[in-house]
Design a protein around this motif. Structure first.
Motif, short mmCIF file in Angstrom:
data_model
loop_
_atom_site.label_atom_id
_atom_site.label_comp_id
_atom_site.label_asym_id
_atom_site.label_seq_id
_atom_site.Cartn_x
_atom_site.Cartn_y
_atom_site.Cartn_z
N ARG A 186 40.56 49.98 50.03
CA ARG A 186 40.89 51.00 49.04
C ARG A 186 40.46 52.38 49.54
NH1 ARG A 186 38.96 47.16 44.90
NH2 ARG A 186 37.02 48.35 44.64
N PRO A 187 41.33 53.38 49.53
CA PRO A 187 40.92 54.73 49.91
C PRO A 187 39.80 55.27 49.02
CG PRO A 187 43.31 54.57 49.90
CD PRO A 187 42.79 53.29 49.32
N SER A 188 39.75 54.84 47.76
CA SER A 188 38.70 55.29 46.85
C SER A 188 37.32 54.80 47.26
CB SER A 188 39.01 54.83 45.42
OG SER A 188 39.21 53.42 45.38
N ALA A 189 37.27 53.77 48.13
CA ALA A 189 36.00 53.22 48.61
C ALA A 189 35.86 53.36 50.12
CB ALA A 189 35.88 51.75 48.21
N ALA A 190 36.66 54.24 50.73
CA ALA A 190 36.76 54.29 52.19
C ALA A 190 35.45 54.64 52.87
CB ALA A 190 37.84 55.29 52.59
N ASP A 191 34.61 55.45 52.24
CA ASP A 191 33.38 55.90 52.87
C ASP A 191 32.14 55.23 52.30
OD1 ASP A 191 33.96 58.43 54.77
OD2 ASP A 191 35.41 58.39 53.14
N ASP A 192 32.31 54.29 51.38
CA ASP A 192 31.19 53.56 50.80
C ASP A 192 31.00 52.26 51.57
OD1 ASP A 192 29.32 52.22 49.26
OD2 ASP A 192 30.15 52.90 47.36
N PRO A 193 29.88 52.07 52.25
CA PRO A 193 29.73 50.87 53.09
C PRO A 193 29.39 49.60 52.32
CG PRO A 193 27.73 52.17 53.20
CD PRO A 193 28.70 52.95 52.35
N LEU A 194 29.00 49.71 51.04
CA LEU A 194 28.56 48.54 50.28
C LEU A 194 29.61 48.10 49.27
CD1 LEU A 194 24.80 49.41 49.64
CD2 LEU A 194 25.90 48.46 51.68
N ALA A 195 29.59 46.82 48.93
CA ALA A 195 30.59 46.23 48.04
C ALA A 195 30.29 46.53 46.58
CB ALA A 195 30.65 44.72 48.26
N PRO A 196 31.30 46.50 45.71
CA PRO A 196 31.04 46.59 44.27
C PRO A 196 30.35 45.32 43.77
CG PRO A 196 33.35 47.05 44.80
CD PRO A 196 32.73 46.46 46.02
N ILE A 197 29.49 45.45 42.76
CA ILE A 197 28.85 44.26 42.19
C ILE A 197 29.82 43.51 41.27
CG2 ILE A 197 26.55 45.27 42.38
CD1 ILE A 197 26.63 45.67 39.30
N SER A 198 30.98 44.10 40.96
CA SER A 198 32.01 43.45 40.15
C SER A 198 33.08 42.78 41.01
CB SER A 198 32.67 44.48 39.23
OG SER A 198 33.10 45.61 39.98
N HIS A 199 32.82 42.67 42.29
CA HIS A 199 33.79 42.14 43.26
C HIS A 199 34.39 40.79 42.83
CE1 HIS A 199 35.48 40.70 46.96
NE2 HIS A 199 34.45 39.94 47.29
N HIS A 200 33.57 39.86 42.36
CA HIS A 200 34.06 38.51 42.04
C HIS A 200 34.69 38.43 40.65
CE1 HIS A 200 32.84 36.16 45.58
NE2 HIS A 200 31.96 37.13 45.72
N TRP A 201 34.81 39.54 39.97
CA TRP A 201 35.56 39.60 38.72
C TRP A 201 36.92 40.27 38.95
CZ3 TRP A 201 30.69 38.56 39.08
CH2 TRP A 201 30.03 37.90 38.05
N GLN A 202 37.14 40.80 40.13
CA GLN A 202 38.33 41.62 40.38
C GLN A 202 39.10 41.16 41.63
OE1 GLN A 202 36.46 45.46 40.56
NE2 GLN A 202 35.80 45.37 38.42
N ASP A 203 38.55 41.39 42.81
CA ASP A 203 39.29 41.12 44.06
C ASP A 203 38.61 40.05 44.91
OD1 ASP A 203 37.12 42.72 44.56
OD2 ASP A 203 38.11 44.06 45.95
N GLY A 204 37.89 39.13 44.28
CA GLY A 204 37.15 38.11 45.01
C GLY A 204 38.00 37.11 45.75
N THR A 205 39.31 37.09 45.54
CA THR A 205 40.19 36.13 46.22
C THR A 205 40.79 36.71 47.50
OG1 THR A 205 42.02 36.87 44.82
CG2 THR A 205 40.82 34.91 44.10
N HIS A 206 40.27 37.82 48.01
CA HIS A 206 40.96 38.47 49.14
C HIS A 206 40.85 37.69 50.45
CE1 HIS A 206 37.69 40.67 51.46
NE2 HIS A 206 37.02 40.23 50.41
N ILE A 207 39.99 36.67 50.50
CA ILE A 207 40.01 35.72 51.63
C ILE A 207 40.18 34.33 51.03
CG2 ILE A 207 38.78 34.77 53.61
CD1 ILE A 207 37.23 37.35 53.81
N THR A 208 41.38 33.78 51.18
CA THR A 208 41.72 32.48 50.59
C THR A 208 42.36 31.62 51.66
OG1 THR A 208 42.02 33.41 48.38
CG2 THR A 208 43.14 31.33 48.85
N PHE A 209 41.92 30.37 51.76
CA PHE A 209 42.42 29.46 52.79
C PHE A 209 43.62 28.67 52.27
CE2 PHE A 209 38.31 30.64 54.33
CZ PHE A 209 38.48 30.68 55.71
N GLY A 210 44.79 29.32 52.34
CA GLY A 210 46.04 28.71 51.93
C GLY A 210 46.70 29.51 50.83
#
Length: 473
Positions: A186-210
């Motif tokens: 996300r460009p809105s997070a381009a310069d922030d090196p750390l993840a959001p603490i809400s990651h697994h409520w929103q985009d937690g599926t961005h690495i899925t095996f299948g």
């Protein structure tokens, strides 16, 4: 003088522009229906067309190769009894090769990360973070590392009418149509090196095996559905997590780009047995997002995101919600300020609070501000330095566990990423479609400021029309 300068630039660049416009319209445009490449997010998601792109492009016959990524060498300090310190490198690298095929466009993608070694299997300290597992216990107050293979996918898109096309995305490792564009992209997070603490409520599926995703889209609207493996990756980050798993989950997402500066989406997903430690539990995930990028001055951008995501654990009857607002203000391509504010409801089980019943819910929050500065380029990579300060907010019932109600953290980092696309000696901030997309601007190292290539080409054409015929005076 300016017209002469533009004409000289265009004279050198015109053969490339003609090749881009005539011979490889889909590769350089990045998509069908006149959709610019800058719209491509993670998986099959969309960004605003005006989003900045840090990528290198190369032409290999009929193939267009795009390479991009990011590496952040950082010192991370998180305070309190649940905090910690770490030196590590958060990183990912991606390559995408595309070409025309059968009246449409084929794209092959691969994305990898060295985080299993550079930050270790426990990940890096991050207060109030939760999600996934390590050594048979839930990870808490740490961000898990990404897998060695983050994406391995093929995307095929083909028009079926003047303003209608379909897409098929097949990924042994990939991202289903769930959530917004993943936070590393996300460009809105381009310069922030750390993840959001809400990651697994929103985009937690961005690495899925299948993953299998099919969609239909116009110039401004996309509707897509996915069938995928709902289990999150396990703690062994270097293998492929297929044993005992199948395509057992599904999702749908609607995305609308009403103009070049906005992208709005909403989604629903059923995730079967997502947590390795709780295989009998499934959940519904819903959410919506609004992403925007606005130009600032002649070289800057302001990118922001508002994201809502919620998990509904089946059988518990409660919707656990999260909200994140994040923004990056790049003033001039050199100086950038960024910030993030979050709210999320997490359970005692997720935060590993042994003194409370597992289903007890807590309202937690985080607020972060940071600054980064570009310091130069080396071998096609742009280098920058930055710092980030954060404060977390926990209820009084968690004050003893965290040492206070407002535990804080600091990160100092060095950021590396591609400076821009290389083509014919030019460094480009992305390669938008030549027809109807954003203005193509190229930074010429021998000139410095950005030059409007459309204007340069137009001046060159005019000069050519006025050129005397051979043998005349």
């Amino acid at each position: 003088m300016r017209r002469i300068l533009l004409a000289l630039i265009a004279g050198a660049a015109w053969p490339l522009a003609a090749q881009m416009d005539m011979q490889h319209p889909m590769e350089m445009g990045g998509g069908l229906l006149g959709i610019p490449e800058t719209r491509m997010g993670s998986g099959t998601s969309w960004l605003p067309d005006a989003s900045p792109m840090h990528a290198a492009h190369y032409m290999l016959g009929r193939w267009t190769l795009m390479v991009h990524g990011k590496g952040s060498f950082q010192y991370d300090w998180q305070g309190g009894p649940r905090g910690g310190t770490q030196l590590g490198i958060v990183n990912w690298a991606m390559a995408a090769a595309s070409r025309p095929l059968g009246g449409g466009q084929l794209q092959l993608r691969g994305m990898v990360s060295a985080e299993p070694w550079t930050i270790g299997r426990r990940g890096y300290p991050l207060l109030a973070q939760s999600g996934e597992a390590y050594q048979g216990a839930p990870l808490h107050d740490r961000q898990h590392p990404h897998d060695l293979v983050m994406e391995l996918a093929a995307l095929y898109e083909r028009p079926v009418a003047r303003n209608l096309a379909f897409s098929v995305y097949l990924a042994p490792v990939g991202e289903p149509a769930v959530g917004p564009v993943a936070f590393p992209h996300r460009p809105s997070a381009a310069d922030d090196p750390l993840a959001p603490i809400s990651h697994h409520w929103q985009d937690g599926t961005h690495i899925t095996f299948g993953v299998v995703t099919a969609g239909v889209f116009s110039r401004n609207v996309k509707l897509e559905a996915s069938w995928f493996n709902g289990r999150e990756p396990d703690e062994i980050r270097t293998n492929f997590d297929y044993a005992g798993r199948r395509l057992d989950s599904y999702s749908a997402r609607l995305t609308v780009n009403p103009g070049p500066r906005w992208s709005v989406s909403a989604w629903y997903a059923y995730l079967r047995s997502p947590e390795e430690l709780n295989p009998d539990e499934s959940l519904h995930r819903i959410g919506a997002s609004a992403l925007t990028t606005q130009p600032v001055g002649t070289r800057g951008t302001w990118s922001s995101a508002l994201i809502y995501g919620a998990n509904d654990q089946i059988g518990r009857g409660r919707l656990a919600s999260s909200v994140v607002v994040e923004s990056t203000l790049d003033l001039d391509g050199t100086n950038a300020f960024f910030g993030r504010a979050e709210y999320v409801r997490k359970s005692a089980e997720e935060l590993v609070i042994a003194s409370a019943p597992p289903t007890t819910e807590y309202k937690v929050g985080a607020f972060a501000l940071g600054y980064s500065r570009a310091v130069g380029t080396v071998a096609g990579l742009a280098a920058g330095v930055g710092a980030r300060g954060s404060v977390n907010f926990v209820p009084s019932s968690l004050a003893a566990a965290y040492g206070s109600r407002t535990p804080a953290g600091v990160a100092i980092y060095l950021l590396l990423r591609p400076a821009g696309a290389r083509e014919g000696g030019m460094k480009m901030d992305g390669l938008p479609h030549m027809h109807g997309g954003p203005v193509l601007r190229a930074r010429m190292p021998w000139i410095g400021p950005s030059v409007d290539m459309r204007k340069a080409v137009a001046v060159a054409k005019a000069c050519k029309r006025r050129r005397p015929a051979a043998g005349t005076v």
